[in-house]
Scaffold this active site. Structure first.
Site, PDB file in Angstrom:
ATOM      1  N   LYS A   1       0.864  -1.202   0.000  1.00  0.00           N
ATOM      2  CA  LYS A   1       0.000   0.000   0.000  1.00  0.00           C
ATOM      3  C   LYS A   1       0.888   1.235   0.000  1.00  0.00           C
ATOM      4  O   LYS A   1       1.941   1.246   0.661  1.00  0.00           O
ATOM      5  CB  LYS A   1      -0.885  -0.064   1.251  1.00  0.00           C
TER       6      LYS A   1
ATOM      7  N   SER B   1      -9.657   1.758   3.251  1.00  0.00           N
ATOM      8  CA  SER B   1      -8.829   2.509   2.340  1.00  0.00           C
ATOM      9  C   SER B   1      -7.842   1.659   1.535  1.00  0.00           C
ATOM     10  O   SER B   1      -7.235   2.164   0.599  1.00  0.00           O
ATOM     11  CB  SER B   1      -8.049   3.556   3.135  1.00  0.00           C
TER      12      SER B   1
ATOM     13  N   SER C   1      -9.620  -0.888   7.340  1.00  0.00           N
ATOM     14  CA  SER C   1      -9.211  -0.672   5.947  1.00  0.00           C
ATOM     15  C   SER C   1      -8.641  -1.873   5.216  1.00  0.00           C
ATOM     16  O   SER C   1      -8.451  -1.811   4.009  1.00  0.00           O
ATOM     17  CB  SER C   1      -8.192   0.452   5.880  1.00  0.00           C
TER      18      SER C   1
HETATM   19  N1  GLN Z   1     -12.647   4.027   7.133  1.00  0.00           N
HETATM   20  C1  GLN Z   1     -11.902   4.288   8.318  1.00  0.00           C
HETATM   21  C2  GLN Z   1     -11.392   5.714   8.332  1.00  0.00           C
HETATM   22  O1  GLN Z   1     -11.610   6.399   7.380  1.00  0.00           O
HETATM   23  C3  GLN Z   1     -10.792   3.303   8.455  1.00  0.00           C
HETATM   24  C4  GLN Z   1      -9.581   3.656   7.705  1.00  0.00           C
HETATM   25  C5  GLN Z   1      -8.437   2.735   7.922  1.00  0.00           C
HETATM   26  O2  GLN Z   1      -8.582   1.680   8.527  1.00  0.00           O
HETATM   27  N2  GLN Z   1      -7.276   3.164   7.463  1.00  0.00           N
HETATM   28  O3  GLN Z   1     -10.815   6.138   9.271  1.00  0.00           O
END
Ligand code: GLN
Length: 508
Positions: A61, A140, A164
């Site tokens: 990532k 994400s 995410s």
């Molecule tokens: N959707 C969550 C956020 O926006 C989780 C994001 C993540 O785990 N990086 O914070």
């Protein structure tokens, strides 16, 4: 299949599926990569592979630092950033013979649930709606999940702060694993919310995920939150103790079903997939047991206070002086000193990141900190206590005082919890990216309702793909969704094992 054929297939899929936008930086030039894979093939033929990931292409990532690829975090502010070092996890993979398959797309700095907040454009799910429309890949780590689902790499590293890795796994039909907090090094991982950030692994099946996790599950002296060797031995002797060891072999498991997760918003087909998964486990001789996690209702609100608060602090360093690309028009400007920070940050961050910084700065401000940040920390503790109360295994790193008070209150008897990863099916991408669409940021936050509790408590959690008959109203006859398994801290192997029992099950 030989490693060489597998790698060639990944490379050709990277070209074939480039429109899915899974990669920000794909592999350039196949010759050196294929040379490395040939060497790994030879090692394998001699029966001496460096690891189970030797010669395999693993994507990273783009918020994890790599020396040979830029690290943008999908942000304008880091568009020119190239790290002089590899993150520990990248180093560990390379030492084990794995090959970096490129850097995958994400929501800027990991903030989002659909991989649409990227400077490089949204990620597209390989799956399509009934009328061929593009669907959200989840976020994400959406790029990582799509790269795995479309065979552009063998496995992928993502980061999971509040879901995410698990959410995109559920939306793409892949396996996504978030280990216990602190087992995998965060050194060289760009911080979003460091008390929650966890490097996770995505793969087509649990077996590949386990192989990659085995390489990463080591102490790193450079990461102060990395679990020390002595605590690791404590965890191991705890899970291998006579009281707990049989869970991995002979005795049936007690599977907890948290009643609070049966929310009215749950899509009927996701609920069906949940019921059928539980019925399957029961048919295998395991015991299904309802449990209550009352603080769960508050977990999402607490997460969206704590994560932005930490983000506002972590992202303060991107000011165009210490880190980040300085806004160009300001160079040579008379008022550069006055507007340097605001100009750079205003241009460099996208709207979702700006929203988080503003929210976080507010909840940490003197007037709000007691009502927001401190309260959210209290909720975090309640969420942890809820989990501790229902698991048969104790938190192996708890203090003696906490353990004896738990014994006085009576112990839980559940081995793992099983519930959906996400309440909905993937929404259409157009509903998320069109300026005139009616969705609000809160709709995206709702996707995380089932993933954030395990994050707040630092527990291991996996999402595995399961297919159930659809409700007939949606786009398909069958519904592919993710079922999540959560275990006590340190019970990562048990979580992977239960993941294997359910992964890929088609209840149709
Ligand atoms: N959707 C969550 C956020 O926006 C989780 C994001 C993540 O785990 N990086 O914070």
């Amino acid at each position: 299949m030989s490693l060489l054929r597998e790698a060639e297939r990944c490379l050709s899929n990277q070209k074939l599926y480039s429109t899915l936008n899974a990669f920000i930086t794909p592999l350039q030039g196949s010759a050196p990569t294929l040379d490395c894979v040939r060497d790994a093939d030879l090692r394998r033929d001699k029966g001496k592979p460096k690891s189970n990931a030797d010669g395999r292409l693993i994507s990273i990532k783009d918020n994890i630092c790599t020396r040979d690829f830029s690290t943008t975090c999908a942000s304008e502010i880091l568009k020119e950033f190239s790290s002089p070092f590899n993150a520990t996890v990248v180093e560990q993979l390379e030492n084990a013979g794995a090959i970096v398959a490129g850097k995958t797309n994400l929501d800027e700095f990991g903030m989002g649930s659909h991989s649409v907040h990227s400077r490089f454009g949204p990620v597209r799910n390989l799956r399509r709606g009934r009328n061929g429309e593009s669907l959200s890949a989840g976020g994400s780590s959406g790029g990582a999940a799509v790269a795995v689902a479309s065979g552009q790499c063998y496995a992928a590293l993502g980061t999971d702060t509040g879901g995410s890795v698990r959410l995109p796994a559920a939306y793409t039909g892949t396996v996504g694993f978030k280990p216990s907090y602190g087992l995998v090094s965060r050194w060289g991982v760009v911080a979003y919310s460091n008390s929650l950030d966890t490097v996770g692994v995505l793969g087509k099946d649990t077996c590949s995920v386990r192989d990659v996790f085995a390489i990463l599950n080591q102490h790193d002296p450079r990461d102060p939150t990395s679990i020390s060797p002595s605590s690791r031995s404590r965890i191991l002797s705890h899970v291998n103790s006579p009281r707990l060891a049989s869970r991995m072999t002979s005795s049936p498991l007690k599977v907890g079903v948290p009643v609070e997760y049966n929310i009215s918003e749950l899509s009927p087909s996701v609920r069906r997939a949940w019921h059928l998964s539980l019925a399957h486990l029961q048919s295998q001789g395991h015991i299904i047991h309802p449990v209550s996690l009352p603080a769960t209702k508050l977990a999402l609100s607490a997460y969206y206070i704590l994560a932005p608060a930490e983000a506002s602090s972590n992202l303060a360093k991107y000011d165009g002086v210490r880190y980040g690309t300085r806004a160009e028009c300001l160079n040579g400007d008379d008022e550069v000193e006055k507007y340097l920070y605001a100009g750079t940050r205003g241009k460099g961050f996208g709207p979702e990141v700006e929203r988080r910084i503003l929210l976080g700065t507010f909840s940490l401000s003197a007037a709000a900190v007691d009502n927001y940040f401190i309260q959210a920390q209290r909720v975090r503790r309640l969420v942890q206590c809820d989990f501790d109360a229902i698991f048969k295994a104790e938190q192996p790193l708890s203090s003696h005082a906490a353990l004896s008070s738990r014994r006085e209150m009576g112990q839980g008897d559940v081995d793992v919890l099983v519930f959906p990863t996400v309440p909905f099916s993937p929404p259409q991408l157009s509903s998320l990216v069109n300026a005139d669409s009616k969705t609000s940021p809160l709709d995206a936050y709702m996707n995380d309702v089932f993933t954030v509790p395990a994050s707040l408590a630092g527990l291991p959690a996996i999402s595995v793909p399961v297919t159930a008959p659809s409700d007939g109203q949606g786009s398909d006859d069958e519904c592919l969704t993710g079922i999540q398994i959560v275990g006590q801290y340190g019970d990562d192997e048990l979580v992977l094992k239960v993941g294997e029992l359910l992964e890929g099950k088609k209840f149709i």
